[in-house]
Design a protein around this motif. Structure first.
Motif, PDB file in Angstrom:
ATOM      1  N   THR A 801       6.431  11.749  -5.190  1.00 16.78           N
ATOM      2  CA  THR A 801       5.313  11.681  -4.251  1.00 16.78           C
ATOM      3  C   THR A 801       4.027  11.305  -4.969  1.00 16.78           C
ATOM      4  N   GLU A 802       3.831  11.901  -6.162  1.00 20.07           N
ATOM      5  CA  GLU A 802       2.634  11.581  -6.954  1.00 20.07           C
ATOM      6  C   GLU A 802       2.619  10.115  -7.330  1.00 20.07           C
ATOM      7  N   LEU A 803       3.758   9.579  -7.728  1.00 20.81           N
ATOM      8  CA  LEU A 803       3.837   8.173  -8.120  1.00 20.81           C
ATOM      9  C   LEU A 803       3.536   7.277  -6.920  1.00 20.81           C
ATOM     10  N   ILE A 804       4.118   7.600  -5.747  1.00 21.85           N
ATOM     11  CA  ILE A 804       3.933   6.769  -4.545  1.00 21.85           C
ATOM     12  C   ILE A 804       2.471   6.802  -4.115  1.00 21.85           C
ATOM     13  N   LEU A 805       1.883   8.002  -4.063  1.00 25.54           N
ATOM     14  CA  LEU A 805       0.498   8.101  -3.625  1.00 25.54           C
ATOM     15  C   LEU A 805      -0.451   7.407  -4.579  1.00 25.54           C
ATOM     16  N   SER A 806      -0.180   7.549  -5.882  1.00 24.81           N
ATOM     17  CA  SER A 806      -1.054   6.895  -6.859  1.00 24.81           C
ATOM     18  C   SER A 806      -1.079   5.395  -6.626  1.00 24.81           C
ATOM     19  N   CYS A 832       4.219   9.975   3.943  1.00 27.19           N
ATOM     20  CA  CYS A 832       2.941   9.699   3.290  1.00 27.19           C
ATOM     21  C   CYS A 832       2.336   8.467   3.930  1.00 27.19           C
ATOM     22  N   GLU A 833       1.075   8.588   4.339  1.00 24.66           N
ATOM     23  CA  GLU A 833       0.402   7.467   4.985  1.00 24.66           C
ATOM     24  C   GLU A 833      -0.942   7.231   4.292  1.00 24.66           C
ATOM     25  N   VAL A 834      -1.185   5.963   3.949  1.00 20.97           N
ATOM     26  CA  VAL A 834      -2.471   5.568   3.379  1.00 20.97           C
ATOM     27  C   VAL A 834      -3.000   4.447   4.243  1.00 20.97           C
ATOM     28  N   SER A 835      -4.145   4.646   4.861  1.00 16.89           N
ATOM     29  CA  SER A 835      -4.730   3.655   5.751  1.00 16.89           C
ATOM     30  C   SER A 835      -6.052   3.170   5.201  1.00 16.89           C
ATOM     31  N   ASP A 836      -6.379   1.925   5.541  1.00 23.40           N
ATOM     32  CA  ASP A 836      -7.679   1.376   5.178  1.00 23.40           C
ATOM     33  C   ASP A 836      -8.125   0.438   6.279  1.00 23.40           C
ATOM     34  N   GLY A 837      -9.297  -0.141   6.097  1.00 31.11           N
ATOM     35  CA  GLY A 837      -9.913  -0.916   7.162  1.00 31.11           C
ATOM     36  C   GLY A 837      -9.639  -2.393   7.120  1.00 31.11           C
ATOM     37  N   THR A 838      -8.666  -2.862   6.355  1.00 33.26           N
ATOM     38  CA  THR A 838      -8.328  -4.281   6.331  1.00 33.26           C
ATOM     39  C   THR A 838      -6.938  -4.484   6.912  1.00 33.26           C
ATOM     40  N   SER A 839      -6.714  -5.706   7.375  1.00 30.62           N
ATOM     41  CA  SER A 839      -5.400  -6.038   7.945  1.00 30.62           C
ATOM     42  C   SER A 839      -4.510  -6.752   6.948  1.00 30.62           C
ATOM     43  N   ALA A 840      -5.010  -6.975   5.698  1.00 33.64           N
ATOM     44  CA  ALA A 840      -4.183  -7.629   4.692  1.00 33.64           C
ATOM     45  C   ALA A 840      -3.102  -6.663   4.251  1.00 33.64           C
ATOM     46  N   SER A 841      -1.853  -7.152   4.278  1.00 34.87           N
ATOM     47  CA  SER A 841      -0.723  -6.293   3.959  1.00 34.87           C
ATOM     48  C   SER A 841      -0.152  -6.666   2.601  1.00 34.87           C
ATOM     49  N   PRO A 842       0.188  -5.661   1.761  1.00 36.46           N
ATOM     50  CA  PRO A 842       0.816  -5.969   0.475  1.00 36.46           C
ATOM     51  C   PRO A 842       2.240  -6.465   0.691  1.00 36.46           C
ATOM     52  N   HIS A 843       2.714  -7.270  -0.260  1.00 40.44           N
ATOM     53  CA  HIS A 843       4.059  -7.828  -0.166  1.00 40.44           C
ATOM     54  C   HIS A 843       4.835  -7.445  -1.402  1.00 40.44           C
ATOM     55  N   LEU A 844       6.076  -7.101  -1.185  1.00 45.08           N
ATOM     56  CA  LEU A 844       6.948  -6.753  -2.302  1.00 45.08           C
ATOM     57  C   LEU A 844       7.386  -8.017  -3.026  1.00 45.08           C
ATOM     58  N   LEU A 857       4.293  -1.693  -6.009  1.00 45.14           N
ATOM     59  CA  LEU A 857       4.956  -1.638  -4.700  1.00 45.14           C
ATOM     60  C   LEU A 857       6.469  -1.618  -4.849  1.00 45.14           C
ATOM     61  N   PHE A 858       6.948  -2.273  -5.913  1.00 48.16           N
ATOM     62  CA  PHE A 858       8.392  -2.234  -6.180  1.00 48.16           C
ATOM     63  C   PHE A 858       8.827  -0.806  -6.488  1.00 48.16           C
ATOM     64  N   LEU A 859       7.990  -0.053  -7.240  1.00 50.07           N
ATOM     65  CA  LEU A 859       8.309   1.335  -7.532  1.00 50.07           C
ATOM     66  C   LEU A 859       8.292   2.184  -6.262  1.00 50.07           C
ATOM     67  N   VAL A 860       7.313   1.899  -5.393  1.00 52.05           N
ATOM     68  CA  VAL A 860       7.271   2.634  -4.122  1.00 52.05           C
ATOM     69  C   VAL A 860       8.556   2.429  -3.340  1.00 52.05           C
ATOM     70  N   ALA A 861       9.027   1.183  -3.237  1.00 50.79           N
ATOM     71  CA  ALA A 861      10.258   0.887  -2.499  1.00 50.79           C
ATOM     72  C   ALA A 861      11.464   1.557  -3.122  1.00 50.79           C
ATOM     73  N   GLN A 862      11.454   1.718  -4.448  1.00 42.95           N
ATOM     74  CA  GLN A 862      12.588   2.323  -5.119  1.00 42.95           C
ATOM     75  C   GLN A 862      12.643   3.829  -4.904  1.00 42.95           C
ATOM     76  N   PHE A 863      11.497   4.498  -4.873  1.00 39.60           N
ATOM     77  CA  PHE A 863      11.499   5.954  -4.787  1.00 39.60           C
ATOM     78  C   PHE A 863      11.464   6.472  -3.349  1.00 39.60           C
ATOM     79  N   ALA A 864      11.064   5.673  -2.395  1.00 39.24           N
ATOM     80  CA  ALA A 864      11.004   6.110  -0.989  1.00 39.24           C
ATOM     81  C   ALA A 864      12.297   5.735  -0.254  1.00 39.24           C
ATOM     82  N   GLN A 865      12.653   6.559   0.744  1.00 36.63           N
ATOM     83  CA  GLN A 865      13.795   6.222   1.612  1.00 36.63           C
ATOM     84  C   GLN A 865      13.474   5.007   2.488  1.00 36.63           C
ATOM     85  N   ARG A 866      12.262   5.034   3.024  1.00 38.93           N
ATOM     86  CA  ARG A 866      11.798   3.921   3.868  1.00 38.93           C
ATOM     87  C   ARG A 866      10.321   3.737   3.597  1.00 38.93           C
ATOM     88  N   TRP A 867       9.859   2.525   3.831  1.00 34.83           N
ATOM     89  CA  TRP A 867       8.434   2.273   3.754  1.00 34.83           C
ATOM     90  C   TRP A 867       8.092   1.076   4.622  1.00 34.83           C
TER      91      TRP A 867
END
Length: 909
Positions: A801-806, A832-844, A857-867
């Motif tokens: 969780t710490e890695l994903i949030l960071s 875990c939800e992180v929101s901001d005021g832009t519509s630009a989306s990160p891409h894996l 983002l690759f690490l996030v995809a690896q450690f999370a069940q879904r994202w």
């Protein structure tokens, strides 16, 4: 014709005539021949009288001439006699001349010899009293006068005779033309022959009676029916030896219509009518029909009429449903007792499944109907499987495809072979006759129908085979239609069941119950769905595709899949329905092109829309059904258990019902949008509802509240009553209660019902932080998150969780804009939800070994069940879900450990 021709010269064998009869006919003044004979006789008599008168006058004239000559001779003899002159010159001539005159008269033989003076005074006369008196005239003068008088008479007599003969001939000719209608003799003879042939050829007796009750004419059929003697004509009907009642009727002269009277061993239908009103002579005409033969003919006609009516009734009563079992029962009910006393119907096993029996396949049949006897008294009961023994009438009919008749079952060893004990019970029950008819359509045998008759009825005959085959053939068409429907229905139901949710997904936001009931006419395109969404939210969907059958079910499957795909993008309800509308439009266009219809969406497509009152239009405009284009409606709702808000949008679909915890029922106003495929430029609008915990959200298709016998306003009011009856019901109980009240006996449209009771996520399970746009703020937020995980007992997943949030917070600070927020949700998974005021989306992406970034983002995809990412009106939300037990996805060729080994320079957060 007899009265016209007098039947002279008629040598017809049907009515031989004696010379006396011909003479009487000739003397009959009513015939033309008799009238001509009378007129000719009168002319002959007149001519004879004229000839006699002429002879009389001629004799009288000859006598007169002879007398005149004799008188002249006597007078001359007397005048020249000696002494006559001297006597005349004497003083008394009378005395001298009287004796001489008498002697001369007697000698000459004349009647008178008279001598008279020049002044006319008689000297002599046979009558002495006339002597001395003046002479009136001489005999010669009288004779000439008589001749002069007789000459005009003779001439007049001759002229009268001539006129009489001419007028008589003209009268006879005129009367003959009038009575023969101006026909020539050959034409009259031909017409007489024709009418006489018709009269004697008809199968109806004809009598013509005179006004005094005498028989004038009897045709051959009347002679046969009444057994009349050869000389019956001209005899009174009372002398013909007829039955007393018949004789009394014929001699009475009264009218009669179809009076049935006895004539020997026959029953005759007698009709009597007067002839005078029709221009003939006074009399009556009698017609006779043999009702003995007519009764038999009427019986056969009655049977034929009854069978035609039975065939007509069979067309109305057989095949009222598309159920093979019910169709078999209808056949048996129609045939009993109007054709058979007992009927049994068996169908081959594949037919019951909707399959077409294969040639040479197993001949196992299942009894589907028994009518005419109690079911328990039959050898085989309804539902039992049986196989007929080869050689029996039933097996022969199944094999040959032709009906088999057994006139007397008591003498049929082949029939007894099936079940000796059971067949004996049938005989003991009085059954005596059988017709076994294969039930076949399109050349395929589907089963067998057995028609049975008891001893109380006539045994079946050969002529009954054709009718039994016709009746069975009509039923076979209905059975085959039901079989084919069963196959299509089974296929459609299987397809639809596979396309509908088999089980509802696990989620914590709603307690959901559902019902789906296909229409009796076949499955349709109604569907429902429950789709878990990120952030512990849940989407509820109900939809309805126009029509029924495989096409509607397949279209429903396509739309349900599309809704799932659009939901994965986490779109708001209005955007999702807009995308769905575009999809349906493409489907319409493709199908229209395939059908050669073309597409054009003009002003008519954007007009008003409303649901049909009969449940068949499914709320789509009428022109949509006319063109055959696919149409659908849909209601899409998203419920958020954190806020208790439900966001809804509808495309031509009825709005939901809401049951508050207190039991009040309402139908919230939801902006109406056109059905899918008709939206075009009309925007879809959403509405938001705030639901307290324990509220029930009820979604349904229009088949629940609207049908042919109930308009939508009445249906909604009934639904309100059913929902308000139990405030503490569970969703399952609510579904059952609603269907108990709302479900029609024969649904004409599918019904989908979804009841969801709302739940709220406990506030203690929700944590949220505001993040400044400063990299130094990452550490405090991360520390707060770890403390919250520890309080929730989720220390096992604090590292991941710490890695994903960071990673997510760093990206938001680096690439996003305010406001930046972090939210943790403790549900079935850690969110875990992180929101901001832009519509630009990160891409894996895959980072190269030499790249300094691109691995977070690759690490996030690896450690999370879904994202994933979802967009909001103010920006976007990057979310992840992690299993609570610390489980991780199976490592791939490029696992997170490999990435960490390659990532030497992890930034300090």
């Amino acid at each position: 014709m007899k009265e016209i021709f007098g039947r002279e010269g008629d040598d017809s064998p049907a009515s031989p005539r004696s010379p006396g009869q011909r003479l009487r006919s000739l003397l009959n003044g009513h015939s033309v021949a008799g009238q001509v004979w009378v007129l000719q006789l009168a002319l002959a008599v007149l001519l004879v009288v004229a000839a006699v008168l002429a002879l009389v006058f001629q004799a009288q004239d000859a006598s007169t001439r002879e007398a005149r000559q004799l008188s002249v001779v006597g007078a001359e003899s007397f005048a020249h006699a000696p002494g006559t002159r001297a006597a005349m010159q004497s003083a008394g001539p009378g005395a001298l001349l009287q004796p001489q005159a008498e002697a001369a008269r007697k000698a000459s033989g004349v009647d008178h010899t008279v001598a008279f003076r020049p002044d006319g005074i008689r000297w002599t006369h046979p009558d002495p009293r006339l002597t001395g008196k003046p002479v009136v005239g001489g005999s010669h003068q009288r004779a000439n006068a008589q001749v002069g008088d007789q000459l005009p008479l003779l001439l007049g007599s001759a002229a009268g005779a001539l006129l009489l003969v001419t007028g008589g001939a003209a009268l006879v000719s005129r009367r003959l033309r009038r009575q023969t209608r101006g026909l020539h003799p050959a034409e009259m003879r031909r017409m007489y022959d024709h009418h006489d042939a018709v009269l004697h050829a008809v199968r109806e007796g004809v009598l013509i009676l005179s006004s005094d009750g005498r028989l004038l004419l009897a045709n051959a059929e009347a002679r046969r029916l009444l057994e009349l003697p050869a000389d019956a004509e001209r005899r009174p009907v009372t002398d013909l030896g007829l039955e007393p009642q018949l004789s009394a009727l014929l001699s009475s002269g009264r009218e009669a219509t179809d009076e049935v009277l006895l004539a020997g061993d026959r029953l005759l239908a007698v009709n009597v009518r007067p002839t005078a009103p029709h221009g003939g002579a006074a009399g009556t005409v009698v017609t006779l029909r043999d009702s003995t033969e007519l009764r038999a003919l009427a019986g056969r006609a009655g049977v034929a009429q009854e069978r035609l009516k039975l065939i007509y009734d069979a067309g109305l009563r057989i095949g009222t449903t598309l159920d093979v079992g019910r169709t078999a029962e209808e056949l048996a009910a129609v045939a009993v007792p109007r054709f058979a006393d007992v009927v049994t119907v068996e169908l081959l096993e594949p037919v019951l499944r909707g399959d077409e029996p294969a040639a040479g396949a197993s001949a196992e049949l299942r009894r589907m109907a028994v009518d005419g006897v109690p079911e328990e008294s039959a050898i085989y009961r309804v539902g039992e499987v049986l196989r007929y023994v080869p050689g029996t009438p039933m097996a022969t009919g199944l094999t040959s495809g032709r009906p088999v008749l057994v006139g007397d079952l008591r003498g049929s060893d082949a029939w007894r072979r099936q079940d000796p004990e059971g067949t004996q019970r049938v005989l003991d029950a009085g059954i005596r006759s059988l017709i076994a008819v294969p039930l076949q359509a399109r050349g395929v045998v589907l089963g067998l129908v057995n028609y049975w008759r008891s001893a109380a009825s006539d045994a079946f005959e050969e002529e009954d085979l054709a009718f039994a085959e016709e009746l069975t053939a009509r039923a076979a068409v209905a059975v085959d239609n039901a079989r084919r429907y069963t196959r299509e229905h089974t296929t459609a139901v299987t397809l639809q069941r596979s396309l509908l949710p088999q089980t509802l997904p696990e989620q914590s936001a709603l307690e959901v119950a559902h019902r789906y009931l296909p229409a009796h006419a076949g499955v349709g395109g109604d569907w429902f769905d429950v789709i878990p969404l990120p952030g512990a939210r849940v989407a509820l969907v109900v939809g309805d595709v126009v029509g029924h059958g495989l096409h509607a079910a397949a279209t429903m499957g396509r739309l349900r899949t599309a809704v799932h795909n659009f939901s994965a993008l986490d779109l708001p309800p209005d955007e999702l329905l807009n995308h769905l509308d575009e999809l349906v439009t493409h489907i319409d266009t493709d199908e229209a092109r395939a059908a050669g219809l073309g597409t054009s969406r003009g002003a008519d497509d954007e007009g008003p829309w409303s649901g049909g009152a009969d449940g068949d239009t499914d709320g789509v405009p009428a022109h949509l059904g006319r063109t055959g284009i696919t149409g659908a409606t849909c209601l899409y709702a998203i419920y958020d258990p954190v806020t208790g808000r439900a966001t809804l949008a509808t495309a031509g679909h009825p709005g939901p019902a809401v049951i508050r915890p207190a039991g009040t029922v309402s139908f919230p106003e939801v902006p109406v949008s056109p059905p899918l495929g008709l939206g075009g430029s009309v925007p879809v609008e959403t509405t938001e509802l705030t639901l307290s915990e324990g509220s029930r959200l009820v979604l349904y298709t229009d088949g629940l509240v609207e049908n042919r016998d109930r308009d939508i306003a009445t249906g909604l009011e009934q639904l309100r009553t059913a929902l308000a009856a139990g405030a503490d019901r569970t969703p399952e109980e609510t579904c059952s209660a609603v269907l108990d009240v709302m479900l029609p006996d024969h649904p004409s449209d599918d019904i989908a019902l979804l009841v969801a009771r709302t739940q709220l996520l406990e506030p203690a399970r929700v944590a949220e932080w505001e993040v400044p746009s400063d990299p130094a703020a990452v550490a405090p937020v991360r520390a707060g998150c770890l403390r919250m995980l520890e309080s929730w007992g989720l220390a096992a997943i604090d590292f991941t969780t710490e890695l994903i949030l960071s990673e997510l917070i760093t990206n938001a600070i680096r690439y996003g804009a305010q406001p930046i927020r972090v939210r943790l949700l403790y549900d079935r998974a850690l969110i875990c939800e992180v929101s901001d005021g832009t519509s630009a989306s990160p891409h894996l992406r895959r980072a190269a070994t030499t790249d300094e970034g691109g691995r977070g983002l690759f690490l996030v995809a690896q450690f999370a069940q879904r994202w994933g990412t979802r967009y909001t009106p103010g920006g976007k939300v990057i979310w992840t879900e992690q299993s609570l037990d610390g489980g991780r996805p199976e490592p791939g060729p490029d696992s997170a450990e490999d990435v960490l080994d390659q990532w030497d320079d992890v930034p300090a957060l």
